[in-house]
Write a protein that holds these residues in place. Sequence first.
Motif, mmCIF file in Angstrom:
data_model
loop_
_atom_site.group_PDB
_atom_site.id
_atom_site.type_symbol
_atom_site.label_atom_id
_atom_site.label_comp_id
_atom_site.label_asym_id
_atom_site.label_seq_id
_atom_site.Cartn_x
_atom_site.Cartn_y
_atom_site.Cartn_z
ATOM 1 N N ARG A 36 0.779 -1.181 0.113
ATOM 2 C CA ARG A 36 0.003 0.082 0.000
ATOM 3 C C ARG A 36 0.848 1.184 0.171
ATOM 4 O O ARG A 36 1.910 1.157 0.615
ATOM 5 N N LEU A 37 0.440 2.366 -0.990
ATOM 6 C CA LEU A 37 1.412 3.642 -0.856
ATOM 7 C C LEU A 37 0.213 4.624 -0.709
ATOM 8 O O LEU A 37 -0.705 4.618 -1.417
ATOM 9 N N GLU A 38 0.498 5.438 0.199
ATOM 10 C CA GLU A 38 -0.084 6.617 0.172
ATOM 11 C C GLU A 38 0.170 7.649 -0.913
ATOM 12 O O GLU A 38 1.189 7.608 -1.263
ATOM 13 N N CYS A 39 -0.674 8.651 -1.270
ATOM 14 C CA CYS A 39 -0.534 9.444 -2.324
ATOM 15 C C CYS A 39 0.931 10.244 -1.810
ATOM 16 O O CYS A 39 1.097 10.430 -0.730
ATOM 17 N N ASN A 40 1.609 10.241 -2.875
ATOM 18 C CA ASN A 40 3.021 11.030 -2.749
ATOM 19 C C ASN A 40 3.905 10.082 -2.222
ATOM 20 O O ASN A 40 5.215 10.313 -2.097
ATOM 21 N N GLY A 41 3.750 8.724 -1.670
ATOM 22 C CA GLY A 41 4.570 7.689 -1.166
ATOM 23 C C GLY A 41 5.620 7.295 -2.403
ATOM 24 O O GLY A 41 5.017 7.200 -3.614
ATOM 25 N N THR A 42 6.728 6.992 -2.057
ATOM 26 C CA THR A 42 7.574 6.498 -3.148
ATOM 27 C C THR A 42 7.760 4.940 -3.131
ATOM 28 O O THR A 42 7.816 4.326 -1.900
ATOM 29 N N LEU A 43 7.879 4.383 -4.458
ATOM 30 C CA LEU A 43 7.792 2.838 -4.570
ATOM 31 C C LEU A 43 9.205 2.609 -4.888
ATOM 32 O O LEU A 43 9.743 1.549 -4.126
ATOM 33 N N MET A 44 9.793 3.435 -5.581
ATOM 34 C CA MET A 44 11.320 2.966 -6.085
ATOM 35 C C MET A 44 11.921 4.252 -6.353
ATOM 36 O O MET A 44 11.255 5.057 -6.965
ATOM 37 N N HIS A 45 13.319 4.251 -6.285
ATOM 38 C CA HIS A 45 14.194 5.221 -6.755
ATOM 39 C C HIS A 45 14.993 4.902 -8.210
ATOM 40 O O HIS A 45 15.561 3.584 -8.088
ATOM 41 N N GLN A 46 15.033 5.525 -9.139
ATOM 42 C CA GLN A 46 15.978 5.364 -10.374
ATOM 43 C C GLN A 46 17.136 4.874 -9.813
ATOM 44 O O GLN A 46 17.944 5.442 -8.812
ATOM 45 N N GLY A 47 17.563 4.062 -10.225
ATOM 46 C CA GLY A 47 19.200 3.215 -9.879
ATOM 47 C C GLY A 47 19.162 2.103 -8.866
ATOM 48 O O GLY A 47 19.833 1.307 -8.609
ATOM 49 N N ASP A 48 17.817 1.906 -8.093
ATOM 50 C CA ASP A 48 17.787 0.882 -7.234
ATOM 51 C C ASP A 48 17.760 -0.355 -8.006
ATOM 52 O O ASP A 48 17.451 -0.503 -9.094
ATOM 53 N N PRO A 49 18.136 -1.438 -7.391
ATOM 54 C CA PRO A 49 18.285 -2.698 -8.107
ATOM 55 C C PRO A 49 16.973 -3.272 -8.627
ATOM 56 O O PRO A 49 15.966 -3.043 -7.927
ATOM 57 N N ALA A 50 16.760 -3.699 -9.700
ATOM 58 C CA ALA A 50 15.451 -4.124 -10.427
ATOM 59 C C ALA A 50 15.340 -5.472 -9.946
ATOM 60 O O ALA A 50 15.364 -6.425 -10.821
ATOM 61 N N LYS A 51 14.665 -5.668 -8.950
ATOM 62 C CA LYS A 51 14.370 -7.229 -8.476
ATOM 63 C C LYS A 51 12.843 -7.695 -8.522
ATOM 64 O O LYS A 51 12.653 -8.760 -8.723
ATOM 65 N N ARG A 52 11.945 -6.424 -8.613
ATOM 66 C CA ARG A 52 10.540 -7.120 -8.563
ATOM 67 C C ARG A 52 9.955 -6.067 -9.758
ATOM 68 O O ARG A 52 10.330 -5.075 -10.099
ATOM 69 N N PHE A 53 8.653 -6.655 -10.154
ATOM 70 C CA PHE A 53 7.940 -5.919 -11.332
ATOM 71 C C PHE A 53 6.624 -5.867 -10.369
ATOM 72 O O PHE A 53 6.237 -6.506 -9.351
ATOM 73 N N PHE A 54 5.661 -4.853 -10.882
ATOM 74 C CA PHE A 54 4.346 -4.550 -10.292
ATOM 75 C C PHE A 54 3.246 -4.545 -11.132
ATOM 76 O O PHE A 54 3.376 -4.389 -12.266
#
Lengths: 225, 225
Positions: A36-54
């Motif tokens: 769950r993400l609240e409005c304006n919550g961050t899911l991932m940052h550019q450059g983070d290791p790409a281990k999951r998709f959504f």
Amino acid sequence: MLTHPSIVLLLRRHHLFSQLPERVFEDVCNLAVLKRLECNGTLMHQGDPAKRFFLLVSGQVKLFRVTGEGQENLVEIIQPGQTFAEALLFSQARCYPVSASAIKDSVLVSIEGTHYRKALEDQPKVCLAILASMSIHLHQRLKDIDNLTLASASRRVINFLLQERDPRDGQVVLQVSKRLVASKLGIQPETFSRILHRLVDGGLIAMERRNIRILAEEALEAYQQ
Amino acid sequence: MLTHPSIVLLLRRHHLFSQLPERVFEDVCNLAVLKRLECNGTLMHQGDPAKRFFLLVSGQVKLFRVTGEGQENLVEIIQPGQTFAEALLFSQARCYPVSASAIKDSVLVSIEGTHYRKALEDQPKVCLAILASMSIHLHQRLKDIDNLTLASASRRVINFLLQERDPRDGQVVLQVSKRLVASKLGIQPETFSRILHRLVDGGLIAMERRNIRILAEEALEAYQQ
């Protein structure tokens, strides 16, 4: 572990999962988590290791890149039912090339990538089946684009007809060739013909060469909405 | 055998072929043929064995089904650069579910299906790479849809602003909440906000709560085209 029945069903119906054998799909659900993400919550940052998709279940998520000057460039808005970052997984990219944050309160399924990818590598038939369902999905989207483009062109054609009509008898006499009118309206001549024929079929206009008669002005105005 | 360099290049750039190893791509070209169709010419009939798939190089092709009553139902219009019938190949369908005929003079590449499919079955990594490029392609199309939808919504918002403005000072005072205005215009409140912010960023309007001032009426009218 993903257990919520309606969300499991949503996942199962998506073109990336609909073709998976039952056992593989269960494994995928076992390794998936609900986020769950609240409005304006961050899911991932550019450059983070790409281990999951959504998969976005509800809400809205934006994907963006931050430039050297700190400016934010919008890449894509994700709508419910859409997956994202799956292309990275297929191509084994190491890092997310974009950041993602919620622009509404959102619910997502976060799926472990390696296991999913492994399942496809081991079973080429499953991989091909997913290619098939993705192709179909892509063709549907191309159709949507065609319809949207046509709708926007139709609006221009109808605007033109309403502007050019003789208020006494509702007639439009094209002073130049249809090709030229189309070009003036910024649409392809074939699209112009297609739209005129559609309006004739709908009983909204009658057409004889360069004479167009508006039969149902109100319906025509409504068609434009 | 396909030899025309510019057409080979067009094929190579398509997401179904860009990831093929060089040797496989050469084999695909060896088994491909170039096909010309005059306007109204038929490429395939519904029910024909599905052995090949196609890339449209130029012209326009329609896919349609013929109903029991002999009526023609349009399924899709294929544009240059698009492939079609590839989904059948991935899913190993036996027959074409649609007929195809040219609606303009057309040039196509006709690709042998079994060989292409075999190459993917033998090399899961290639199959995954194609999934990746197809995903990217799909995301681009979803973005196109988003932009087209936004363009059409923008047009409605601008129409509304131009209609509601006070001719003396170019002010629009929203009598009801933005949510209600959005619903009246048939768009999502978030889309309405997004469009207003875009117009503010572009210097076309200024906005303070429910007061909107049109700064550049002509530019706003032009924006709508």
